[in-house]
Design an enzyme around this catalytic site. Structure first.
Site, PDB file in Angstrom:
ATOM      1  CD  GLU A 233      -3.252  76.793  19.648  1.00 42.83           C
ATOM      2  OE1 GLU A 233      -3.724  77.920  19.839  1.00 42.83           O
ATOM      3  OE2 GLU A 233      -2.484  76.525  18.714  1.00 42.83           O
TER       4      GLU A 233
ATOM      5  CD  GLU B  89      -4.073  74.183  15.145  1.00 41.95           C
ATOM      6  OE1 GLU B  89      -3.647  75.346  15.039  1.00 41.95           O
ATOM      7  OE2 GLU B  89      -5.071  73.888  15.824  1.00 41.95           O
TER       8      GLU B  89
HETATM    9  C1  BG6 Z   1      -3.945  78.157  16.227  1.00 42.17           C
HETATM   10  C2  BG6 Z   1      -5.372  77.902  16.610  1.00 42.17           C
HETATM   11  O1  BG6 Z   1      -3.252  78.688  17.294  1.00 42.17           O
HETATM   12  O2  BG6 Z   1      -3.705  79.116  15.253  1.00 42.17           O
HETATM   13  C3  BG6 Z   1      -6.366  78.153  15.488  1.00 42.17           C
HETATM   14  O3  BG6 Z   1      -5.564  76.601  17.105  1.00 42.17           O
HETATM   15  C4  BG6 Z   1      -6.000  79.423  14.723  1.00 42.17           C
HETATM   16  O4  BG6 Z   1      -7.667  78.207  16.044  1.00 42.17           O
HETATM   17  C5  BG6 Z   1      -4.590  79.248  14.170  1.00 42.17           C
HETATM   18  O5  BG6 Z   1      -6.897  79.730  13.700  1.00 42.17           O
HETATM   19  C6  BG6 Z   1      -4.089  80.398  13.311  1.00 42.17           C
HETATM   20  O6  BG6 Z   1      -4.171  81.618  13.972  1.00 42.17           O
HETATM   21  P1  BG6 Z   1      -4.509  82.949  13.178  1.00 42.17           P
HETATM   22  O7  BG6 Z   1      -4.881  83.962  14.194  1.00 42.17           O
HETATM   23  O8  BG6 Z   1      -3.304  83.328  12.404  1.00 42.17           O
HETATM   24  O9  BG6 Z   1      -5.607  82.617  12.257  1.00 42.17           O
END
Ligand code: BG6
Length: 475
Positions: free
Chosen positions: A171, A369
């Site tokens: 990202e 992800e």
């Molecule tokens: C992704 C990132 O965008 O989202 C992670 O790569 C992050 O590092 C994940 O933890 C979830 O985001 P959040 O802020 O809801 O924990």
């Protein structure tokens, strides 16, 4: 509703992801080895939910053997994390390797290997060293691009061969967007010029590391992990469609195009010029980007993004921000994850897959992800104490289904990875929203425990079949 069984293709990735800084903790970290994230946490701890941050994280550095055993128990085929740049070296200018950290990494690689789990490694997940942030402004500086290349060379020469699937960034758009565009994160400086310079230097660094990987003839592939927000216009009216197109240029295509096509979109360049956004770029740098595109991309896909044409006039005193061209739009009746405030729309995966096929040459890619962050998960514990996260099983099933549907239609998507393997810390949200297949009990020495979703995931892997209740809307 009808029940469907969808066979998972041979070799399809069923994995889970994490990052170094969100899991490993500071144990063994030497003075001067802070990352940008560590510095932010130290300077501005009050904004991190309940003060949790990277200091202990999940203590993965000490407990990785236990976690690898849980990976086996959960049936994951691949694990993706990062090497922490700020920890891998003790001297960033000369790229001197921290032997202690490198051998921890070597042991982790061996442990995963012994258990048949393929490791995918990313070279940067917001872990730019704090010293480089303080001395040179981080990715603002061309010197830092050179230092990153030296670091990459050290990591490859140490682990290439053992690890065969590499990624330059995770990202890359995020840090500078939160810091320099929206001024929402430390050090809270609104500066659109810096935002674009960071974007460019990360694109350049991607191309330079791809070139290095190929020139040295390392075994395997080199890609990058991006987070395109699948953006829908409020309506098909030209003004809304334009808002979505411009949003896409500034936040998605600014990385997708250089990484995959080797060029910046012409319309983006024109808009940057029109709004006098200042950034330094040379013909030679553009040629490096053109000649060194990636082998594959991982795409982080969490939620749909919706925009409409702006309804208000822009104050001419305000520095340029891409929001000049759009406003966020909330779809009435949308499905929400209330903890995270994100809409749930599994079709984003299918739509992005079609886009990869139509616009990006059907380059190999995978969902890097996908996941659901839920607050106060302890309320869902059964009498025996296991978190009954049915909502997560549904979320994964529906998104995986869209991935498989696209795959069956000839899209080149090669797998699906859950964020995250265990609960972990995130920027500001800390341990607030829990994403893991595995619970981390903060009140009990970070004890690990499989959630219901982890058992379900193992079954998915063992059977090779996704069983899904489908209503018409999902087809
Ligand atoms: C992704 C990132 O965008 O989202 C992670 O790569 C992050 O590092 C994940 O933890 C979830 O985001 P959040 O802020 O809801 O924990």
């Amino acid at each position: 509703m009808s029940k469907h069984e969808i066979r998972i293709p041979e070799g399809f990735i069923l994995g889970a992801a994490a990052s170094a800084w969100q899991t490993e903790g500071w144990s063994g970290k030497k003075p001067g080895q802070d990352s940008y994230i560590d510095a932010w946490y130290q300077n501005d701890q009050r904004v991190w939910h309940k003060g949790y941050g990277p200091a202990i994280a999940t203590d993965f550095a000490n407990r990785y053997r236990e976690d690898v055993a849980l990976m086996v128990a959960s049936g994951i085929t691949h694990y993706r994390t990062s090497v922490n740049w700020s920890r891998f070296l003790t001297d960033y200018e000369n790229a001197t390797v921290d032997e202690e950290y490198a051998s921890y990494y070597e042991n982790l690689i061996d442990e995963l290997h012994r258990h048949g789990i393929e490791l995918m490694l990313c070279l940067e997940h917001y872990e730019v060293p704090a010293q480089l942030f303080e001395n040179y402004g981080g990715w603002q500086s061309k010197h830092v691009v050179g230092l990153f290349e030296k670091y990459a060379e050290r990591v490859f020469s140490r682990f290439a061969g053992k690890v065969k699937r590499w990624f330059v960034f995770n990202e890359p758009v995020v840090v500078q967007t939160r810091v320099y565009l929206d001024a929402l994160r430390w050090p809270y400086e609104q500066n659109t010029n810096k935002w674009m310079q960071w974007n460019h230097h990360k694109n350049l660094a991607t191309a330079k590391v791809v070139r290095l990987f190929r020139q040295k003839g390392y075994e395997g592939t080199i890609g990058t992990i991006l987070n395109p927000e699948v953006t829908y216009p409020r309506s098909s009216a030209p003004h809304d469609v334009k808002a979505a197109r411009i949003y896409d240029l500034f936040y998605n295509r600014v990385f997708l195009d250089p990484a995959i096509k080797g060029t910046y979109p012409e319309e983006l360049l024109q808009l940057l010029e029109k709004h006098d956004v200042q950034w330094e770029v040379t013909e030679e740098e553009l040629a490096v980007i053109a000649d060194n595109t990636v082998d594959e991309v991982g795409l982080n896909l969490y939620y749909p993004h919706r925009v409409k044409a702006p309804s208000r006039a822009w104050n001419p005193e305000t520095p340029f921000h891409p929001a000049f061209y759009y406003e966020h739009f909330e779809l009435p009746g949308r499905r929400m994850n209330p903890s995270r405030g994100w809409e749930i729309e599994p079709r984003i995966v299918y739509d992005m897959a079609q886009r990869m096929k139509e616009e990006y040459g059907n380059l190999p890619w995978f969902v890097a992800e996908s996941g659901m962050g839920v607050e106060n998960e302890a309320q869902y514990k059964s009498e025996t104490g296991e978190i009954q996260d049915h909502y997560r099983i549904s979320f994964i099933s529906e998104h995986l289904y869209q991935t498989l549907r696209a795959h069956a239609e000839g899209c080149n998507c090669q797998g699906y990875m859950v964020w995250a393997f265990t609960d972990n810390v995130s920027p500001m949200n800390a341990f607030k929203n829990r994403y893991g297949l595995i619970e981390i009990d903060l009140n009990n020495n970070r004890q690990r425990r499989m959630k219901k979703s982890a058992h379900w995931f193992r079954e998915l892997r063992n059977s090779g079949v996704l069983v899904l209740e489908l209503n018409n809307e999902h087809r």
